[in-house]
Design an enzyme around this catalytic site. Sequence first.
Site: not given
Length: 337
Positions: A57-58, A86, A107, A135
Amino acid sequence: MDFAGSSILSIQQFTRADVERVFSVADMMEPYAHRRKRTKVLDGAILGNMFFEPSTRTRVSFGSAFNLLGGEVRETTGFESSALAKGESLYDTARVLSGYSDVIVMRHPEEGSVAEFAGASRVPVLNGGDGSNEHPSQALLDLYTIQSEMAGRGRGIDKLRIAMVGDLRYGRTVHSLCKLLRLFDNVHVTLVSPSELGMPGEIVEQMRSAGVDVLESEQLESGIAAVDIVYSTRIQEERFSTQEEADMYRGRFRLNQSVYTANCEPNTVIMHPLPRDSREMARELDDDLNDNPNLAIFRQTDNGVLVRMALFALVLDVVDQVDAHASDVAWYTAGRF
């Protein structure tokens, strides 16, 4: 807040006037989000959508919001598909990718990581979730949904009665929502969870210091009585050290239609940030609630696009130009909203 060019990293940045400004702009976005009109105000702009934790969703909501404003989206998903695998630092990644984008959504599983990244970025960064910390956009869309649901009952956010249920220790959505509720008057919050998964003490104290009436409980039935909103959360199994530990709490607080009917007021609104865990051992929000008109979880997801469009328009300083770049929609759009 001066939104133009600002990163959105924490709910702590917002005043009540800032929240009301976001909601006002979100209201303006409704014709575009609902495909009655389209705008190209961000034509040529690029969003860097960087998600180093699983998201549906986000991630898609932010991307759709940017597309609906006319912009383009470039995505990085997972550590394995980035140079972080890396050994590249967040600083170097931010310096490079901010040269390719006009705004970045990120995120990351580590608390504080998005703020660290934003410190090196040359463009605004929006926090799409950093570990169990915050959030911000979810809290804003949740509160926007609460405002909309309460308006239908002739109410506002002041004097809200809300029960938050489930994993309150690791649930970043409820952390941010609690911080946001401090900006409003005469709010009553009931926190329902196992003691081991209770809301962090500093957040509880911050709410009480701001005048929020907070009750902590381990009893679902009494906790969801006499509230306007029941906000359920899943067990954040990815934050536990072992699957076995997470399974100890799964399914502890199940809300289904019979529990709702027996304990909630007739118009109590049911919310959840999603995903809800529909596996048999969990079902914190049962499928038998799907036909309940007070189930607002899909109205929440729709509102997420409105709020994220508003954030992009504010941060990129195009709010006053959106309608000037509008045109009619040529494709079939009926039936969705």
